[in-house]
Design an enzyme around this catalytic site. Structure first.
Site, mmCIF file in Angstrom:
data_model
loop_
_atom_site.group_PDB
_atom_site.id
_atom_site.type_symbol
_atom_site.label_atom_id
_atom_site.label_comp_id
_atom_site.label_asym_id
_atom_site.label_seq_id
_atom_site.Cartn_x
_atom_site.Cartn_y
_atom_site.Cartn_z
ATOM 1 N N THR A 25 63.197 -7.063 37.293
ATOM 2 C CA THR A 25 64.237 -7.410 38.257
ATOM 3 C C THR A 25 63.677 -8.404 39.273
ATOM 4 O O THR A 25 62.623 -8.173 39.850
ATOM 5 C CB THR A 25 64.708 -6.121 38.968
ATOM 6 O OG1 THR A 25 65.397 -5.330 38.008
ATOM 7 C CG2 THR A 25 65.619 -6.416 40.145
ATOM 8 N N GLN A 97 68.438 -6.106 28.925
ATOM 9 C CA GLN A 97 68.309 -4.693 29.291
ATOM 10 C C GLN A 97 69.600 -4.222 29.963
ATOM 11 O O GLN A 97 69.985 -4.723 31.020
ATOM 12 C CB GLN A 97 67.121 -4.453 30.229
ATOM 13 C CG GLN A 97 66.860 -2.945 30.366
ATOM 14 C CD GLN A 97 65.770 -2.586 31.355
ATOM 15 O OE1 GLN A 97 65.729 -3.124 32.458
ATOM 16 N NE2 GLN A 97 64.899 -1.658 30.985
ATOM 17 N N HIS A 178 68.701 0.828 28.937
ATOM 18 C CA HIS A 178 67.778 1.281 29.987
ATOM 19 C C HIS A 178 67.994 2.776 30.207
ATOM 20 O O HIS A 178 68.935 3.186 30.887
ATOM 21 C CB HIS A 178 68.070 0.495 31.267
ATOM 22 C CG HIS A 178 66.981 0.567 32.296
ATOM 23 N ND1 HIS A 178 65.954 1.478 32.244
ATOM 24 C CD2 HIS A 178 66.765 -0.173 33.417
ATOM 25 C CE1 HIS A 178 65.157 1.286 33.287
ATOM 26 N NE2 HIS A 178 65.628 0.295 34.007
ATOM 27 N N ASN A 181 63.167 5.142 34.230
ATOM 28 C CA ASN A 181 63.009 4.853 35.666
ATOM 29 C C ASN A 181 64.052 5.457 36.599
ATOM 30 O O ASN A 181 64.372 4.891 37.640
ATOM 31 C CB ASN A 181 62.934 3.330 35.882
ATOM 32 C CG ASN A 181 61.675 2.744 35.268
ATOM 33 O OD1 ASN A 181 60.760 3.493 34.915
ATOM 34 N ND2 ASN A 181 61.613 1.432 35.141
ATOM 35 N N TYR A 183 67.339 5.916 36.387
ATOM 36 C CA TYR A 183 68.720 5.402 36.464
ATOM 37 C C TYR A 183 69.662 6.344 35.700
ATOM 38 O O TYR A 183 69.253 7.417 35.268
ATOM 39 C CB TYR A 183 68.769 3.951 35.988
ATOM 40 C CG TYR A 183 67.968 3.058 36.919
ATOM 41 C CD1 TYR A 183 68.383 2.872 38.246
ATOM 42 C CD2 TYR A 183 66.778 2.472 36.531
ATOM 43 C CE1 TYR A 183 67.642 2.104 39.134
ATOM 44 C CE2 TYR A 183 66.019 1.700 37.420
ATOM 45 C CZ TYR A 183 66.459 1.520 38.720
ATOM 46 O OH TYR A 183 65.729 0.782 39.607
ATOM 47 N N ASN A 238 62.193 6.269 41.410
ATOM 48 C CA ASN A 238 63.549 6.592 41.865
ATOM 49 C C ASN A 238 63.818 8.095 41.899
ATOM 50 O O ASN A 238 64.908 8.545 41.578
ATOM 51 C CB ASN A 238 64.599 5.876 40.991
ATOM 52 C CG ASN A 238 64.559 4.384 41.217
ATOM 53 O OD1 ASN A 238 64.539 3.933 42.359
ATOM 54 N ND2 ASN A 238 64.512 3.613 40.147
HETATM 55 C C1 LIG Z 1 59.102 -6.963 40.135
HETATM 56 C C2 LIG Z 1 59.333 -5.863 39.138
HETATM 57 C C3 LIG Z 1 60.611 -5.643 38.651
HETATM 58 C C4 LIG Z 1 60.849 -4.663 37.671
HETATM 59 N N1 LIG Z 1 62.109 -4.520 37.148
HETATM 60 C C5 LIG Z 1 62.326 -3.679 36.112
HETATM 61 C C6 LIG Z 1 63.594 -3.639 35.461
HETATM 62 O O1 LIG Z 1 64.514 -4.391 35.777
HETATM 63 N N2 LIG Z 1 63.742 -2.748 34.455
HETATM 64 C C7 LIG Z 1 62.733 -1.903 34.050
HETATM 65 O O2 LIG Z 1 62.923 -1.112 33.123
HETATM 66 N N3 LIG Z 1 61.519 -1.969 34.629
HETATM 67 C C8 LIG Z 1 61.289 -2.830 35.630
HETATM 68 N N4 LIG Z 1 60.031 -2.939 36.179
HETATM 69 C C9 LIG Z 1 58.904 -2.207 35.556
HETATM 70 C C10 LIG Z 1 58.208 -3.114 34.533
HETATM 71 O O3 LIG Z 1 59.046 -3.388 33.428
HETATM 72 C C11 LIG Z 1 56.913 -2.457 34.010
HETATM 73 O O4 LIG Z 1 57.247 -1.204 33.469
HETATM 74 C C12 LIG Z 1 55.850 -2.285 35.078
HETATM 75 O O5 LIG Z 1 55.656 -3.490 35.812
HETATM 76 C C13 LIG Z 1 54.512 -1.851 34.471
HETATM 77 O O6 LIG Z 1 54.039 -2.841 33.569
HETATM 78 P P1 LIG Z 1 52.852 -3.856 33.986
HETATM 79 O O7 LIG Z 1 51.686 -2.969 34.407
HETATM 80 O O8 LIG Z 1 52.545 -4.647 32.761
HETATM 81 O O9 LIG Z 1 53.333 -4.674 35.130
HETATM 82 C C14 LIG Z 1 59.775 -3.875 37.194
HETATM 83 C C15 LIG Z 1 58.479 -4.088 37.712
HETATM 84 C C16 LIG Z 1 58.252 -5.064 38.660
HETATM 85 C C17 LIG Z 1 56.841 -5.307 39.157
#
Ligand SMILES: Cc1cc2nc3c(=O)[nH]c(=O)nc-3n(C[C@H](O)[C@H](O)[C@H](O)COP(=O)(O)O)c2cc1C
Length: 373
Positions: A25, A97, A178, A181, A183, A238
């Site tokens: 996001t 998503q 989705h 997390n 939701y 959340n």
């Molecule tokens: C800025 C940001 C926005 C995110 N938005 C979403 C999202 O829209 N949907 C989702 O399922 N996870 C979202 N996440 C979680 C990421 O998809 C991911 O699970 C998390 O960053 C861990 O992976 P990484 O260690 O490779 O960053 C978001 C994470 C970050 C940092």
């Protein structure tokens, strides 16, 4: 031996490699409409085997944050067409998503300023992101939700169906449901947010009912080979909580095994936090989860996420632990992550201050190797 850089066919979608951009996001789509800046951002990252878009609301009621995109207005679908065209021209693949936030919302984001909806009227100890009158962004407590009437659930399932069809019409290669997390779907799954006494609450079977009704409807509409799902068995994101996640998510993946989905996406541990996070008395056993899926006849690709770096990702695919690895923060900062992982090149560091909201800074201006002087 299979490598992270090898191609893979998942359901109906052919991928050039096993490196996936996780859903992220970024709050840069005012009016819920994707724009040319968003299109440039995704196109820059099209060398990923698969791009998963940022979470995208299936309906106005499913909106929980300022300036996140939707899949329910004609202008938004035109905007997404620009994105999918750009990614396809650059040789990439992209799924959207599909998001309903449930209680993680704010009255000001809801139709007619109403209450956000949830399995039960239990407020989450969590925050959402709003844009103030002066244009600046800030985090705010989520609003008190109201419990959904059983009679409203078919309407939500219909919103998922309509959004899935719209996504395919807008050029997406598929959709990711989705269910992670904290939701809406996850709120139904976990007993910490679901105190219902009808057939959508209580037993595991009942709490998973909405998830399966959504999966069933979407796979019938667009085909299982274009449908995928994301779950996060132990994340506290959340305010999500269940004291006994192993049997719950075992039941979920065993049920998913009946569909030939494109992939199952698992967040290991606390999203964006410790990979060893646990809920309940025992550590979550991800290998047992996958074994249960396979034993039930499941054949979808297995995608893992959370805190993966080059070494962990290479090992996950070479050892057979996973078929695909999704990277979040590393893809924010490295549009050409695939090339960098392949060549073992240094990585740009992500700037947290520009994750949510804003413009090109921290979004489309991270350098790739061919534009570094
Ligand atoms: C800025 C940001 C926005 C995110 N938005 C979403 C999202 O829209 N949907 C989702 O399922 N996870 C979202 N996440 C979680 C990421 O998809 C991911 O699970 C998390 O960053 C861990 O992976 P990484 O260690 O490779 O960053 C978001 C994470 C970050 C940092």
């Amino acid at each position: 031996m299979t490598s992270l850089f090898d191609p893979l066919k998942i359901g109906d979608i052919q991928l050039a490699n096993r490196i996936v951009m996780a859903p992220l996001t970024r709050n840069r789509s005012p009016g819920a409409v994707p724009n040319t800046l968003n299109a440039a951002y995704y196109e820059q990252r099209a060398s990923a085997g698969l791009l998963i878009t940022e979470a995208t609301a299936i309906s106005h009621q499913g909106q929980g944050y300022a300036d996140v995109p939707g899949l329910y207005k004609a202008e938004a679908l035109d905007g997404w067409k620009q994105v999918t065209d750009g990614v396809h021209k650059a040789g990439g693949k992209i799924v959207v998503q599909m998001w309903h936030v449930g209680r993680i919302s704010h009255d000001t984001l809801q139709p007619n300023g109403g209450k956000p909806v949830a399995p039960s009227a239990i407020r989450a100890k969590s925050k959402t992101y709003l844009i103030n009158a002066d244009g600046s962004g800030s985090f705010a407590e989520t609003s008190e939700p109201r419990a959904l009437e059983k009679a409203e659930l078919p309407g939500i399932i219909e919103d998922y169906r309509r959004a899935a069809r719209a996504a395919i019409d807008a050029g997406f290669d598929g959709v990711e449901i989705h269910a992670a997390n904290g939701y809406l779907i996850d709120q139904f799954l976990r007993s910490g947010s679901n105190a219902r006494t009808d057939e959508y609450g209580g037993s595991i079977e009942n709490r998973a009912r909405l998830l399966f009704e959504v999966v069933d409807t979407i796979t019938k509409e667009i085909g299982a080979g274009r449908t995928a799902i994301r779950i996060s068995p132990v994340t506290p994101a959340n305010d999500a909580f269940d004291p006994d996640p192993q049997p719950l998510f075992t039941y979920v993946v065993e049920g998913l095994a009946k569909y030939d989905l494109a992939y199952i996406h698992i967040i290991e541990g606390a999203t964006g936090g410790s990979r060893d996070h646990q809920q309940g008395d025992t550590p979550f056993d991800y290998a047992a989860l996958r074994a249960a899926y396979k034993a039930a006849g499941g054949k979808a690709a297995w995608m893992v996420n959370n805190g993966y770096n080059r070494e962990l990702a290479i090992d996950a695919v070479e050892s057979g632990k996973a078929d695909l690895v999704a990277f979040g923060k590393l893809f924010i900062a490295n549009p050409d992550l695939v090339e960098r992982l392949k060549d073992k090149t240094a990585l740009n560091a992500p700037d947290q201050g520009t994750f949510y909201g804003g413009g090109a800074k921290g979004y489309t201006d991270y350098p790739s190797l061919d534009n570094v002087a």
